[in-house]
Design a protein around this motif. Structure first.
Motif, mmCIF file in Angstrom:
data_model
loop_
_atom_site.group_PDB
_atom_site.id
_atom_site.type_symbol
_atom_site.label_atom_id
_atom_site.label_comp_id
_atom_site.label_asym_id
_atom_site.label_seq_id
_atom_site.Cartn_x
_atom_site.Cartn_y
_atom_site.Cartn_z
ATOM 1 N N ASN A 183 0.615 -1.008 0.436
ATOM 2 C CA ASN A 183 -0.304 0.083 0.312
ATOM 3 C C ASN A 183 1.290 1.341 -0.369
ATOM 4 O O ASN A 183 1.862 1.650 0.985
ATOM 5 N N ILE A 184 0.516 2.114 -0.849
ATOM 6 C CA ILE A 184 1.298 3.533 -1.414
ATOM 7 C C ILE A 184 1.480 4.248 0.021
ATOM 8 O O ILE A 184 2.392 4.792 0.787
ATOM 9 N N ASN A 185 0.393 4.135 1.214
ATOM 10 C CA ASN A 185 0.601 4.273 2.324
ATOM 11 C C ASN A 185 1.349 4.308 3.189
ATOM 12 O O ASN A 185 1.746 4.402 4.523
ATOM 13 N N SER A 186 1.945 3.161 3.037
ATOM 14 C CA SER A 186 2.821 2.355 4.495
ATOM 15 C C SER A 186 4.248 2.571 3.525
ATOM 16 O O SER A 186 5.238 1.532 4.419
ATOM 17 N N GLN A 187 4.786 2.941 2.727
ATOM 18 C CA GLN A 187 5.890 2.957 2.547
ATOM 19 C C GLN A 187 6.687 3.870 2.767
ATOM 20 O O GLN A 187 6.351 4.978 2.897
ATOM 21 N N PHE A 188 7.894 3.288 3.800
ATOM 22 C CA PHE A 188 8.876 3.962 4.991
ATOM 23 C C PHE A 188 9.988 4.251 3.484
ATOM 24 O O PHE A 188 10.673 4.134 2.403
ATOM 25 N N ILE A 189 10.437 5.673 4.481
ATOM 26 C CA ILE A 189 11.542 6.139 3.854
ATOM 27 C C ILE A 189 12.218 6.481 4.887
ATOM 28 O O ILE A 189 12.031 7.065 5.926
ATOM 29 N N ARG A 190 14.143 6.822 4.993
ATOM 30 C CA ARG A 190 15.053 7.211 5.688
ATOM 31 C C ARG A 190 15.480 8.671 5.867
ATOM 32 O O ARG A 190 15.057 9.507 4.840
ATOM 33 N N LEU A 191 15.773 8.768 6.830
ATOM 34 C CA LEU A 191 16.321 10.450 6.781
ATOM 35 C C LEU A 191 16.814 10.972 5.717
ATOM 36 O O LEU A 191 16.516 12.025 5.069
ATOM 37 N N PRO A 192 17.884 9.866 4.734
ATOM 38 C CA PRO A 192 18.347 10.863 3.349
ATOM 39 C C PRO A 192 17.795 10.888 2.492
ATOM 40 O O PRO A 192 17.353 11.693 1.798
ATOM 41 N N GLN A 193 16.154 9.518 2.652
ATOM 42 C CA GLN A 193 15.565 10.353 1.039
ATOM 43 C C GLN A 193 14.688 12.079 1.805
ATOM 44 O O GLN A 193 14.272 12.153 1.509
ATOM 45 N N VAL A 194 14.160 11.556 3.295
ATOM 46 C CA VAL A 194 13.429 12.510 3.661
ATOM 47 C C VAL A 194 13.282 14.318 3.675
ATOM 48 O O VAL A 194 13.512 14.945 3.135
ATOM 49 N N LYS A 195 15.038 14.163 3.795
ATOM 50 C CA LYS A 195 16.213 15.215 3.693
ATOM 51 C C LYS A 195 16.231 15.593 1.689
ATOM 52 O O LYS A 195 15.473 16.809 1.427
ATOM 53 N N GLU A 196 16.366 14.633 1.154
ATOM 54 C CA GLU A 196 16.483 15.318 -0.459
ATOM 55 C C GLU A 196 15.058 15.511 -0.677
ATOM 56 O O GLU A 196 14.542 16.181 -1.736
ATOM 57 N N LEU A 197 13.414 14.559 -0.083
ATOM 58 C CA LEU A 197 12.114 15.803 -0.812
ATOM 59 C C LEU A 197 11.971 16.604 0.297
ATOM 60 O O LEU A 197 11.427 17.522 -0.887
ATOM 61 N N THR A 198 12.407 16.804 1.595
ATOM 62 C CA THR A 198 12.189 17.950 1.480
ATOM 63 C C THR A 198 12.655 19.708 1.321
ATOM 64 O O THR A 198 12.486 20.295 1.856
ATOM 65 N N THR A 199 14.500 19.467 1.521
ATOM 66 C CA THR A 199 15.840 19.932 0.907
ATOM 67 C C THR A 199 16.081 20.614 2.878
ATOM 68 O O THR A 199 16.374 21.561 2.752
ATOM 69 N N LEU A 200 15.640 19.624 3.670
ATOM 70 C CA LEU A 200 15.901 20.074 4.923
ATOM 71 C C LEU A 200 17.079 19.031 5.652
ATOM 72 O O LEU A 200 17.373 18.737 5.277
ATOM 73 N N SER A 201 18.038 20.221 6.595
ATOM 74 C CA SER A 201 18.974 19.317 7.263
ATOM 75 C C SER A 201 18.256 18.149 7.913
ATOM 76 O O SER A 201 17.434 18.691 7.862
ATOM 77 N N LYS A 202 19.457 17.924 8.537
ATOM 78 C CA LYS A 202 19.201 16.253 9.603
ATOM 79 C C LYS A 202 18.408 17.246 10.999
ATOM 80 O O LYS A 202 17.517 17.485 11.799
ATOM 81 N N SER A 203 19.004 18.963 11.511
ATOM 82 C CA SER A 203 18.835 19.547 12.205
ATOM 83 C C SER A 203 17.667 19.741 12.597
ATOM 84 O O SER A 203 16.897 19.807 13.375
ATOM 85 N N SER A 204 17.054 20.706 10.881
ATOM 86 C CA SER A 204 15.409 21.488 11.445
ATOM 87 C C SER A 204 14.611 20.120 11.081
ATOM 88 O O SER A 204 13.571 20.164 11.497
ATOM 89 N N ILE A 205 15.065 19.163 10.209
ATOM 90 C CA ILE A 205 13.840 18.225 10.776
ATOM 91 C C ILE A 205 12.970 17.745 11.993
ATOM 92 O O ILE A 205 12.528 17.666 12.656
ATOM 93 N N TYR A 206 14.412 17.662 12.877
ATOM 94 C CA TYR A 206 14.218 17.172 14.090
ATOM 95 C C TYR A 206 13.488 18.282 14.505
ATOM 96 O O TYR A 206 12.767 17.898 16.036
ATOM 97 N N ARG A 207 14.171 19.537 14.678
ATOM 98 C CA ARG A 207 13.473 20.609 15.491
ATOM 99 C C ARG A 207 12.226 20.945 14.834
ATOM 100 O O ARG A 207 11.141 21.014 15.573
ATOM 101 N N LEU A 208 11.707 20.628 13.685
ATOM 102 C CA LEU A 208 10.358 20.803 13.350
ATOM 103 C C LEU A 208 9.113 19.743 14.213
ATOM 104 O O LEU A 208 8.394 19.225 14.598
#
Length: 66
Positions: free
Chosen positions: A3-28
């Protein structure tokens, strides 16, 4: 079948999708303004792809309204 809703992504993919840094992601996440991670092991976390994409779409929509 995956199911598309159950696809998991890791931090490098999250950073790529959002263009945010690791610290910004965790702060948000700490501020309650970003989807929470899911622990899948003692030292492994993932995010749901659809939640991260929805967050990105929400930010784009908000920018268009402004």
């Amino acid at each position: 079948m995956i199911n598309i809703n159950s696809q998991f992504i890791r931090l490098p993919q999250v950073k790529e999708l959002t263009t945010l840094s690791k610290s910004s992601i965790y702060r948000l996440m700490s501020d309650g303004d970003f989807p929470q991670q899911i622990a899948i092991g003692a030292r492994s976390v993932v995010w749901r792809r659809h939640e991260v994409e929805a967050w990105c779409n929400q930010k784009v929509a908000a920018a268009l309204i402004s």
